[in-house]
Structures are given as structure tokens and as C-alpha cells.
Design a protein around this motif. Structure first.
Motif, mmCIF file in Angstrom:
data_model
loop_
_atom_site.group_PDB
_atom_site.id
_atom_site.type_symbol
_atom_site.label_atom_id
_atom_site.label_comp_id
_atom_site.label_asym_id
_atom_site.label_seq_id
_atom_site.Cartn_x
_atom_site.Cartn_y
_atom_site.Cartn_z
ATOM 1 N N CYS A 93 27.457 -16.320 24.787
ATOM 2 C CA CYS A 93 28.018 -15.736 23.574
ATOM 3 C C CYS A 93 27.950 -14.211 23.669
ATOM 4 C CB CYS A 93 27.236 -16.214 22.352
ATOM 5 S SG CYS A 93 27.892 -15.564 20.793
ATOM 6 N N PRO A 94 29.063 -13.506 23.424
ATOM 7 C CA PRO A 94 29.069 -12.040 23.525
ATOM 8 C C PRO A 94 28.326 -11.342 22.386
ATOM 9 C CG PRO A 94 31.211 -12.842 22.797
ATOM 10 C CD PRO A 94 30.406 -14.049 23.142
ATOM 11 N N HIS A 95 27.780 -12.112 21.443
ATOM 12 C CA HIS A 95 27.004 -11.511 20.351
ATOM 13 C C HIS A 95 25.607 -11.122 20.824
ATOM 14 C CE1 HIS A 95 24.540 -12.242 16.473
ATOM 15 N NE2 HIS A 95 24.876 -10.958 16.536
ATOM 16 N N GLY A 131 23.986 -13.223 23.547
ATOM 17 C CA GLY A 131 23.706 -13.773 24.868
ATOM 18 C C GLY A 131 23.270 -15.220 24.927
ATOM 19 N N GLN A 160 37.444 -7.606 20.640
ATOM 20 C CA GLN A 160 36.489 -7.061 21.598
ATOM 21 C C GLN A 160 35.449 -8.088 22.040
ATOM 22 O OE1 GLN A 160 34.736 -3.654 19.671
ATOM 23 N NE2 GLN A 160 36.520 -2.337 20.046
ATOM 24 N N PHE A 161 35.456 -9.251 21.407
ATOM 25 C CA PHE A 161 34.408 -10.233 21.667
ATOM 26 C C PHE A 161 34.966 -11.576 22.153
ATOM 27 C CE2 PHE A 161 32.631 -7.145 18.757
ATOM 28 C CZ PHE A 161 31.428 -6.837 19.381
ATOM 29 N N LEU A 165 35.647 -14.352 25.026
ATOM 30 C CA LEU A 165 34.822 -14.773 26.153
ATOM 31 C C LEU A 165 35.401 -14.225 27.458
ATOM 32 C CD1 LEU A 165 34.191 -18.499 25.152
ATOM 33 C CD2 LEU A 165 32.813 -16.473 24.614
ATOM 34 N N LYS A 166 34.515 -13.950 28.413
ATOM 35 C CA LYS A 166 34.942 -13.395 29.698
ATOM 36 C C LYS A 166 35.388 -14.519 30.617
ATOM 37 C CE LYS A 166 33.607 -10.186 33.354
ATOM 38 N NZ LYS A 166 32.523 -9.318 33.890
#
Length: 384
Positions: A90-92, A94, A138-139, A141-142
């Protein structure tokens, strides 16, 4: 910068490009923590890794996960029917998003309930409506590279990786020759094995049948070893036997079916193997997953028609679980102990001119791939 231990050291004998004139990799390549750590970036984070089977992610919202050392990835089927792969984080803050396999309506983080669609976009984030300058875009998932090959789902952390099928050349045509109905197979089961050995010991063991007569009595009763041959290609090797020795043997009995040959197996760089046994259509993947310099977890996934294991295939699977795997694991764990002995550093490849079932040229092929990937300098004559 190359690690000094990757270079020729006092007491080492040369690892040469010609397998008939080469010693094996020095023993430290199988237990040194620094080499094991270097392998993560040099090998695993730049290679195609087996993740699962396309039948496990056939429906929108279906997902599976795969861990590549510290990197956790999940693969999911989007609402539009595409297959996507993302870092499983999660980009929040981790937290890992999902585990195992399954199917969801939305990917929701268990920690703070941020929710993501299967295309990786952030759909909702609790209590962010009044956060100054908060931008959902901006958030996302990669994303991670993903491909499907003969039903196998593969992921690659390296964004510029050459496509898997392109890397592997004739591998697909070889698999389809031996298993023409490969597209009809579905995931049936996963068997797991804990092995106290370096992952490369297990690959070395798979790549030669020099040990088969003394160590695998049932296997040589199943397979016509006179027709067993191993052929190396750039990033894979095949080892196939033209005929079964008999339909009723010490390994398992079967009737001629969609897979009418003694055995077909393929090693695929860096750490998985593909198997096909005679009888009804089947394929399996045995993957060697390093978890420590001297420890490995093996997963064997089985794929059969409609995902349903018949009595005949159950006998083959049970032979693998109860006989062949314990035999090989025992061999590999003993080798790992021997590699730590002060009485051993290197052996010599046994390679015959005919490259028969007793030849170890495929082991050299694999070890050479390892040496090249690590940038090892082990031949004083060539500096490579």
C-alpha cells in the motif's frame, strides 16, 4: 563493484567456458551470504519469475501473489479482462495488500482501508477529503511486468526486460510438441517442500541424470534412459526421453494418452523447472525459491485437464511427492553439508562426447549463467 569472492581465489581451479575442460563453481557460491545477497539484484530482480497459472486469475477480481526475495507482487485480472501485476504494498504506509490467492471486488488495505481497483488506481482513502493537496493519482499502485506463456504467469521487476517468449526461443514449440493440449490445462494443486540447501544445488541436481541410476531406481524403471538426452539453449535446457520403459513400472502405471513419451523436462532461468509425465495430459512447475543462503522452499504446481486429477495422474503426483522428491531432497541436503566441508572446494564436470544421459554439460550451462549474471571472474586465462 564486483565482490572479491566472485573472483578467482587462492586454491580455486578454473571455471572455463568449455564444460569438458572446466571445474565446477567454487563451494562458496553455494553458502556465502554476500554472494546470496548479490544474487537478489543481479539475478532475481532482473529475470522472469514464475508466479502461477492463468487459470488461477481467469475471472475479473481474481488474484495470486508471488514473493521474489523481499519483493512481494500480486497479479490480478482487471474488470476489462486484462492481466496486471503490481508491487503488493500500500502506498500509504507500506502494508501488504493481499496474500495467497483469491478473488475480491476491490483491493482494500487491511491497515487503513485504502481501496484500489484492479488497474492499480486508488478508489478511496478514508479521511483524505480535507487533506491539503491530496491527489489520488499520486497513489496508484506501482506496476510490474507480467506475461503469460503456455498458461504460466510470469513477472519481471525489471521494466526493460526482454519479453519472456523472445528470450526463450524454441521453448514454447517444444512444450507444445510434448503437450499439445497445454492450453486446456488448469491449476490443480500446489505441493511445498522445505529444503536445507542453496537453491543452486537443487537446480544442479535437476540438470543431470548421472545420479539417476544409483539414486532413482523407480525413475529409471519408468524412463528409457538410452533415449534420455539433455540439450542446452541460451536461457533454458531440455531433458527428454523418447519412450517410457514400460506402462507398468515401479514409479507409477499409466495408459497411453495425450502425453505419449517417457518424460519431458525443462529448466528455465533462473529458478524453475517444467515437467511432463507420460499418460494423460499434464504439466507441472517445480520452483526453487531461496529464503536464505542454505535454505530453499520448493513449490510444485500441477496443471491437468479441467483442473481435476484423475486416478492415473494421482498416482504420478503421489510418486513425485512420496518417492522422487524425498530422494532428491536427501541428495541435495547432503551435498549442501559437503559444500561446507574443509575437504571440498570444487569438482570436475563429467561430460562425454555424445552428451548422453550421464553427461553434466547442462549443469555447466546453468553455472555459467550464474557466473555471467554475477560478473564472476574465475578463469585466469580469459579473465571471465
Amino acid at each position: 563493484m564486483t565482490l572479491p569472492i566472485l573472483n578467482l581465489m587462492p586454491g580455486d581451479l578454473p571455471f572455463r567456458a568449455d564444460p569438458s575442460d572446466s571445474y565446477t563453481l567454487p563451494a562458496r557460491f553455494y553458502h556465502d551470504p554476500a554472494i546470496w545477497g548479490h544474487e537478489k539484484q543481479a539475478i532475481f530482480y532482473r529475470s522472469w519469475n514464475y508466479a502461477g497459472h492463468v487459470s488461477q486469475v481467469a475471472e475479473p477480481g481474481a488474484f495470486l501473489t508471488v514473493r521474489i526475495h523481499e519483493q512481494n507482487v500480486f497479479v490480478a485480472r482487471t474488470r476489462a479482462g486484462d492481466l496486471k501485476a503490481f508491487y503488493n504494498v500500500c502506498p500509504h504506509r507500506g502494508h501488504e495488500l493481499v496474500s495467497g490467492t483469491g478473488r475480491k471486488n476491490v483491493i482494500t488495505c487491511p491497515y487503513h482501508a485504502w481501496a484500489f481497483d484492479f488497474d492499480g488506481t486508488l478508489k478511496s482513502a478514508r479521511n483524505t477529503e480535507t487533506v491539503k493537496g491530496f491527489d489520488k493519482s499520486q497513489f496508484s499502485l506501482k506496476e510490474v511486468r507480467v506475461e503469460v506463456f503456455c498458461g504460466l504467469v510470469l513477472v519481471n521487476l525489471y521494466a526493460d526486460a526482454i519479453p519472456f517468449a523472445e528470450q526463450m526461443g524454441d521453448l514454447e514449440s517444444e512444450i507444445r510438441h510434448y503437450v499439445p493440449s497445454v492450453d486446456d490445462l488448469q491449476f490443480a494443486q500446489r505441493d511445498s517442500y522445505e529444503v536445507e540447501a542453496n537453491w543452486k544445488v537443487l537446480v544442479d541436481n535437476f540438470l543431470e541424470c548421472y545420479h539417476c541410476h544409483p539414486a532413482h531406481k523407480d525413475f529409471v524403471d519408468l524412463v528409457d534412459m538410452d533415449s534420455y538426452r539433455t540439450v542446452t539453449s541460451k536461457y533454458y535446457s531440455s531433458q527428454c526421453a523418447g519412450n517410457p520403459k514400460s506402462l507398468s513400472n515401479r514409479a507409477f502405471s499409466f495408459q497411453p494418452g495425450d502425453v505419449d513419451f517417457g518424460y519431458a523436462g525443462w529448466y528455465v532461468w533462473p529458478n524453475f523447472t517444467i515437467w511432463a509425465y507420460p499418460g494423460e495430459a499434464n504439466l507441472s512447475v517445480l520452483q526453487m525459491n531461496p529464503t536464505a543462503p542454505e535454505h530453499c522452499v520448493e513449490f510444485q504446481d500441477w496443471f491437468v485437464k479441467d483442473g481435476k486429477v484423475t486416478d492415473q495422474l494421482r498416482d504420478a503426483i503421489n510418486y513425485q511427492i512420496d518417492v522422487l522428491q524425498p530422494e532428491d531432497i536427501g541428495l541435495c541436503e547432503s551435498v549442501q553439508k559437503g559444500l561446507k566441508s574443509s575437504g571440498y572446494n570444487q569438482g570436475r564436470f563429467v561430460v562425454d562426447a555424445g552428451k548422453t544421459e550421464l553427461s553434466e554439460h547442462a549443469v555447466h550451462h546453468f553455472q555459467n549463467l550464474v557466473a555471467e549474471a554475477l560478473g564472476a571472474n574465475l578463469d585466469p586465462e580469459t579473465g571471465t
